[in-house]
Write an enzyme that holds these catalytic residues in place. Structure first.
Site, PDB file in Angstrom:
ATOM      1  N   ARG A   1      32.149  -0.733 -96.465  1.00 39.84           N
ATOM      2  CA  ARG A   1      32.705  -1.186 -98.466  1.00 39.84           C
ATOM      3  C   ARG A   1      34.241  -0.507 -98.675  1.00 39.84           C
ATOM      4  O   ARG A   1      34.659  -0.775 -98.750  1.00 39.84           O
ATOM      5  CB  ARG A   1      32.116   0.042 -98.991  1.00 39.84           C
ATOM      6  CG  ARG A   1      30.935  -0.915 -99.452  1.00 39.84           C
ATOM      7  CD  ARG A   1      29.568  -0.668 -99.732  1.00 39.84           C
ATOM      8  NE  ARG A   1      28.108  -1.498 -99.562  1.00 39.84           N
ATOM      9  CZ  ARG A   1      27.991  -2.226-100.335  1.00 39.84           C
ATOM     10  NH1 ARG A   1      28.282  -3.383-101.379  1.00 39.84           N
ATOM     11  NH2 ARG A   1      26.453  -3.326-100.031  1.00 39.84           N
TER      12      ARG A   1
ATOM     13  N   HIS B   1      18.965  -5.992 -98.931  1.00 42.39           N
ATOM     14  CA  HIS B   1      18.907  -5.139 -98.508  1.00 42.39           C
ATOM     15  C   HIS B   1      17.665  -5.034 -98.894  1.00 42.39           C
ATOM     16  O   HIS B   1      17.413  -5.122 -99.908  1.00 42.39           O
ATOM     17  CB  HIS B   1      19.917  -3.847 -99.247  1.00 42.39           C
ATOM     18  CG  HIS B   1      20.148  -2.839 -98.334  1.00 42.39           C
ATOM     19  ND1 HIS B   1      18.896  -1.672 -98.445  1.00 42.39           N
ATOM     20  CD2 HIS B   1      21.162  -1.629 -97.655  1.00 42.39           C
ATOM     21  CE1 HIS B   1      18.860  -0.723 -97.674  1.00 42.39           C
ATOM     22  NE2 HIS B   1      20.082  -0.704 -97.512  1.00 42.39           N
TER      23      HIS B   1
ATOM     24  N   SER C   1      22.744   2.666-102.449  1.00 47.89           N
ATOM     25  CA  SER C   1      21.328   1.729-102.032  1.00 47.89           C
ATOM     26  C   SER C   1      20.596   1.671-102.218  1.00 47.89           C
ATOM     27  O   SER C   1      20.409   2.703-103.798  1.00 47.89           O
ATOM     28  CB  SER C   1      21.345   1.545-100.239  1.00 47.89           C
ATOM     29  OG  SER C   1      22.505   1.784 -99.632  1.00 47.89           O
TER      30      SER C   1
ATOM     31  N   LYS D   1      22.692  -4.507 -87.970  1.00 45.12           N
ATOM     32  CA  LYS D   1      23.130  -3.864 -88.723  1.00 45.12           C
ATOM     33  C   LYS D   1      23.147  -2.612 -88.055  1.00 45.12           C
ATOM     34  O   LYS D   1      21.756  -1.644 -87.148  1.00 45.12           O
ATOM     35  CB  LYS D   1      22.487  -3.467 -89.885  1.00 45.12           C
ATOM     36  CG  LYS D   1      22.913  -2.230 -91.029  1.00 45.12           C
ATOM     37  CD  LYS D   1      21.711  -1.878 -92.011  1.00 45.12           C
ATOM     38  CE  LYS D   1      21.773  -0.956 -92.983  1.00 45.12           C
ATOM     39  NZ  LYS D   1      20.673  -0.943 -94.299  1.00 45.12           N
TER      40      LYS D   1
ATOM     41  N   CYS E   1      26.850   0.465 -94.630  1.00 47.86           N
ATOM     42  CA  CYS E   1      27.407   0.115 -95.802  1.00 47.86           C
ATOM     43  C   CYS E   1      28.547   0.694 -96.790  1.00 47.86           C
ATOM     44  O   CYS E   1      29.517   0.624 -96.415  1.00 47.86           O
ATOM     45  CB  CYS E   1      26.382   0.588 -96.420  1.00 47.86           C
ATOM     46  SG  CYS E   1      25.586  -0.169 -98.337  1.00 47.86           S
TER      47      CYS E   1
ATOM     48  N   LYS F   1      27.255  -3.290-106.457  1.00 51.71           N
ATOM     49  CA  LYS F   1      27.373  -1.115-105.328  1.00 51.71           C
ATOM     50  C   LYS F   1      28.286  -0.880-105.259  1.00 51.71           C
ATOM     51  O   LYS F   1      29.156  -1.802-104.964  1.00 51.71           O
ATOM     52  CB  LYS F   1      25.621  -2.734-103.916  1.00 51.71           C
ATOM     53  CG  LYS F   1      25.985  -0.534-103.647  1.00 51.71           C
ATOM     54  CD  LYS F   1      24.752  -1.492-102.479  1.00 51.71           C
ATOM     55  CE  LYS F   1      25.000  -0.543-100.979  1.00 51.71           C
ATOM     56  NZ  LYS F   1      23.867  -0.625 -99.862  1.00 51.71           N
TER      57      LYS F   1
ATOM     58  N   ASP G   1      24.260  -7.918 -99.014  1.00 54.18           N
ATOM     59  CA  ASP G   1      24.240  -6.540 -98.394  1.00 54.18           C
ATOM     60  C   ASP G   1      23.266  -6.930 -97.228  1.00 54.18           C
ATOM     61  O   ASP G   1      22.444  -7.119 -98.002  1.00 54.18           O
ATOM     62  CB  ASP G   1      23.637  -5.453 -99.105  1.00 54.18           C
ATOM     63  CG  ASP G   1      23.729  -4.058 -98.919  1.00 54.18           C
ATOM     64  OD1 ASP G   1      23.692  -4.192 -97.808  1.00 54.18           O
ATOM     65  OD2 ASP G   1      23.527  -3.190-100.113  1.00 54.18           O
ATOM     66  N   ASP G   2      23.743  -6.383 -96.105  1.00 51.10           N
ATOM     67  CA  ASP G   2      22.905  -6.356 -94.942  1.00 51.10           C
ATOM     68  C   ASP G   2      22.124  -8.095 -94.548  1.00 51.10           C
ATOM     69  O   ASP G   2      21.285  -8.232 -93.907  1.00 51.10           O
ATOM     70  CB  ASP G   2      21.179  -5.992 -94.811  1.00 51.10           C
ATOM     71  CG  ASP G   2      21.590  -4.411 -94.555  1.00 51.10           C
ATOM     72  OD1 ASP G   2      21.895  -3.719 -94.531  1.00 51.10           O
ATOM     73  OD2 ASP G   2      20.887  -3.786 -95.072  1.00 51.10           O
TER      74      ASP G   2
ATOM     75  N   ASP H   1      27.733  -6.757 -95.464  1.00 58.23           N
ATOM     76  CA  ASP H   1      29.005  -5.999 -95.403  1.00 58.23           C
ATOM     77  C   ASP H   1      28.558  -4.828 -93.737  1.00 58.23           C
ATOM     78  O   ASP H   1      29.282  -4.168 -93.319  1.00 58.23           O
ATOM     79  CB  ASP H   1      28.181  -4.259 -96.543  1.00 58.23           C
ATOM     80  CG  ASP H   1      26.847  -4.524 -96.179  1.00 58.23           C
ATOM     81  OD1 ASP H   1      25.934  -4.821 -95.423  1.00 58.23           O
ATOM     82  OD2 ASP H   1      26.325  -3.304 -96.604  1.00 58.23           O
ATOM     83  N   ASN H   2      27.550  -5.740 -93.095  1.00 54.58           N
ATOM     84  CA  ASN H   2      27.198  -5.221 -92.220  1.00 54.58           C
ATOM     85  C   ASN H   2      26.074  -6.314 -91.648  1.00 54.58           C
ATOM     86  O   ASN H   2      25.527  -6.759 -92.292  1.00 54.58           O
ATOM     87  CB  ASN H   2      26.717  -3.762 -91.441  1.00 54.58           C
ATOM     88  CG  ASN H   2      25.521  -3.776 -93.213  1.00 54.58           C
ATOM     89  OD1 ASN H   2      26.183  -2.950 -93.502  1.00 54.58           O
ATOM     90  ND2 ASN H   2      24.597  -4.263 -93.238  1.00 54.58           N
TER      91      ASN H   2
ATOM     92  N   HIS I   1      28.861   2.760-104.048  1.00 56.11           N
ATOM     93  CA  HIS I   1      28.501   3.489-102.809  1.00 56.11           C
ATOM     94  C   HIS I   1      29.496   3.892-102.106  1.00 56.11           C
ATOM     95  O   HIS I   1      29.213   4.748-100.558  1.00 56.11           O
ATOM     96  CB  HIS I   1      27.892   2.390-101.719  1.00 56.11           C
ATOM     97  CG  HIS I   1      26.843   3.656-100.603  1.00 56.11           C
ATOM     98  ND1 HIS I   1      25.931   2.972 -99.659  1.00 56.11           N
ATOM     99  CD2 HIS I   1      26.197   4.952-100.953  1.00 56.11           C
ATOM    100  CE1 HIS I   1      24.863   3.769 -99.386  1.00 56.11           C
ATOM    101  NE2 HIS I   1      25.212   4.652 -99.528  1.00 56.11           N
TER     102      HIS I   1
END
Lengths: 484, 484
Positions: free
Chosen positions: B82, B243, B160, B316, B78, B135, B38-39, B295-296, B137
């Site tokens: 996903r 994240h 998140s 992001k 996010c 996660k 994540d991130d 994810d980004n 989301h």
């Protein structure tokens, strides 16, 4: 029983800790090859993060050798950076940094003083042969050429490959416009750069399209010669590319995904591969240490023709990380222990490192800025270097001590943003913040104080010599004092 | 004689060209593990150029597998990213992109529609078990939870890890100030994030310090289970770190040179290493394909707590490369051919790729944005994907076709620079200029015309559904519709 086991452990421990190199120390001398490229940035190899330049040979060296991620040059432009590497001294100590001109030009009067001891001269003391192939840029008058600085042979160009531009009536433009607008129209004959063998000009203008290959051919010949005569050697292979103007051999044009710059870097990569191959073929790969690095960061002002420092800030000419931290590889299977190295190192350290490996005592009559890196190379021990001095012109712009870097003065690489004096200095933690985004000076007055002490001690033993770059005179132009 | 030799050559040729995977096709089914962090930014792994974060386990996967340098996500934040991965479709097709809110919040009413076919449901058709650890989301009301979307098991947090912040009277500050100023004071109990098993809350607040390890423990249990029952499986391991807020286990604190962010990335790296180790121990390393990506891009606005996109622009939230190009590794010794891959790929392509490998036909009742990457994975063939669509909110901001990328609209990741409509669009060659510095629109009207045609064809088959992110209602807050 216990004592016997203890002895076994002790022996085993000694054996494990014993530097890899030790087994060679008394048998085969180690050869040294330094591949020094021009204006390549920290982010220009695939193994240093470039997404579209493909450098499989250098990446393979990273896999088999050591990738140094905190390795610096002595200055962010050509002439002083080269002086630093060859003398193991900050260029501010020997007059090769100037308030007026940053490098030698074709009409410069001076060169590296004869009083300086070059790596070539130093290694001679241990019976090494010394060769330079490629760009010199430490003075092109005969007295200053490499063969008068300890090198047995020289094949290359005496200064940058963009010098000696022959005005083209059809390209009426400023220096920067030349690269931005007209690069496609430039020919290798537009630059009247001489190619020398020894002190003799053998080709003028140098055909720059084939230089990477010809330099490599020459380097391989040197390797083969010493395979025969068994003399240990130091080879300084200083490619004058990817400095603009960019030229590649016919077969390489358009081969990379990254445009002409990528083509040039990939041609260099393939030709470094040829060197490694030649070492293997000549069974010299187990007793040769190869170092790959660049003379300064990417020349960002040449726009799409320049490289990239990756996430590091700024480029050539600047004392931000992008100007002086370089993509560096040490390769030598059987000599050095492979791995990723975060210890600090500089090109100046090659002087003490090679001297230690070759068994030559360091000169005692002068201050060196050189640390022996061999404990890190042989057994990945943490290094002794804890500081880096970032000079620009004749001023100390920044200092790194451990993870912290203080900027006393900042200025864009080539003047895109103005000189700013910082008091208190800017403070970055360049391990946590390699891109130098977050000034943390107010949070760490203790760190600033510590750095200030390092600076004070450093300045106390610095005696500024005469500026040797400032003297230029048209009458000295065009190698007229070299026999052609 | 000639004919016999010819036949031998032909047979040899067939053998050589025969995809590596073919030998498994009729014997052992391939398991799939997707590690989705994540991130994390493009530049955050050592093998993608980070100088001070050390990720030896992921770097080893790069060495043994494929490093993809042009791999994208379906959106730069996010929730839609996903949705794209799990459905093989641009999130703009299923309502998970919005003009108002960019992701689901704890008081969001909706979730991924039941009509969408997830990778879990798709692989079920071939008898796969499906698990999600980490996660989700994509909607936290019971109807939207993973076990109602084809997953057999779920262990993780529903949104998140910075959501459900419990106001701290001592930290009176804006959202950004929280990260910049107060991060050191934050505790895992300040975030009332629930940890679910299936649809049941098993811990609240989730102890985020140990989640990376616990997720990995769970993943290893799943691997061991299927080693026993021999059922092929799809494991979606979606770490909710790095994240912000950043948390690490006790033993990891201060271990990296890159500060807390580096500690977190290195803990993830070590735990991905545990997964690989478990596959080897269970003799499943030869029939399991592991994909690692993010994810980004990095959340640059969280300053020193966020990662880096390396030389790529922005992060992001943005449709510049830094927002949507991710550090991606495919690993599967014996399945895929190792190498550095410059072909285009996206997380959406995992849908068609896994389907092809598992032998499941793609659904015919909907438009997919998914290409089968297996020819590139198995035998490094050039891929079929030639375009990437960069949506933000419900607008097409940019399009990449081959090496060229046109920006119709630009805007900073989180609003640091304003929305700008470009007519003509900005045009970059992102192979030659990955940092998106040089607009070349005026030089290439032909390219712009070609991209315009791609856009026209794309828009002709796009039917914008209802915006599912816009509906929020405090009464839906805090998982009240999930049984706890």
């Amino acid at each position: 029983m216990y004592s016997k086991r203890f002895t076994t452990y002790l022996l085993l421990l000694c054996f494990c800790c014993f530097p890899l190199y030790a087994q060679y120390k008394t048998t085969t001398p180690i050869n040294f090859i330094v591949v020094f490229v021009d204006d390549m940035g920290y982010g220009d190899l695939s193994s240093f993060g470039h997404p579209s330049i493909h450098t499989p040979h250098l990446d393979q060296m990273v896999q088999e050798g050591q990738q140094w991620t905190n390795f610096y040059v002595g200055a962010s432009v050509c002439t002083p950076s080269r002086a630093a590497l060859l003398t193991g001294r900050l260029p501010v100590r020997n007059g090769l940094m100037s308030d007026r001109f940053r490098v030698f030009f074709p009409d410069s009067k001076n060169g590296l003083p004869a009083s300086e001891i070059t790596l070539a001269e130093q290694l001679k003391k241990a019976g090494y042969a010394a060769h330079i192939v490629g760009k010199w840029h430490l003075g092109h008058r005969k007295a200053y050429l490499p063969t008068n600085h300890g090198f047995d042979t020289y094949f290359g160009i005496p200064y940058s490959n963009d010098m000696d531009f022959v005005p083209r009536p059809d390209l009426q433009s400023s220096y920067w416009e030349l690269w931005k607008v007209h690069h496609d129209k430039l020919k290798t004959t537009d630059f009247h750069v001489p190619l020398l063998r020894g002190t003799t000009v053998v080709e003028r203008p140098a055909n720059q399209n084939t230089l990477v290959q010809r330099y490599t051919d020459e380097a391989i010949k040197i390797i083969e010669t010493h395979q025969q005569d068994k003399q240990p050697f130091f080879l300084y292979l200083a490619h004058n590319l990817p400095h603009v103007p960019l030229f590649v051999s016919e077969g390489r044009k358009g081969k990379s995904k990254n445009g002409l710059y990528g083509d040039v870097v990939e041609e260099i990569d393939a030709n470094v591969g040829r060197i490694i191959e030649a070492l293997k073929e000549n069974k010299m790969d187990k007793n040769t240490l190869v170092v790959f690095t660049s003379d300064n960061g990417p020349w960002l002002q040449t726009k799409h023709l320049g490289g990239t420092a990756g996430m590091l800030r700024d480029g050539k000419g600047s004392t931000f990380e992008g100007g002086m931290r370089e993509p560096t590889i040490f390769w030598g299977p059987g000599i050095i222990q492979p791995g990723r190295i975060s210890a600090l190192g500089t090109t100046m350290d090659l002087f003490a490192t090679f001297s230690a490996i070759a068994g030559v005592a360091l000169p005692k009559d002068r201050i060196l800025d050189s640390y022996d890196l061999s404990p890190t190379l042989f057994s990945k021990k943490s290094g002794k270097r804890n500081e880096v001095f970032y000079y620009r012109e004749r001023e100390l712009y920044a200092v790194r001590v451990g993870a912290y870097k203080a900027h006393y003065i900042t200025k864009g690489g080539y003047g895109e943003f103005p000189l700013t004096v910082h008091d208190p200095p800017l403070l970055y933690n360049v391990d946590e913040d390699p891109a130098e985004r977050f000034d943390i000076a107010t949070q760490h007055p203790d760190v600033l104080k510590k750095i200030e002490q390092v600076v004070k001690a450093h300045k106390a033993q610095l005696h500024m010599p005469e500026d040797l770059l400032k003297d230029r005179d048209k009458s000295y132009n065009n190698l007229q004092n070299s026999k052609r």
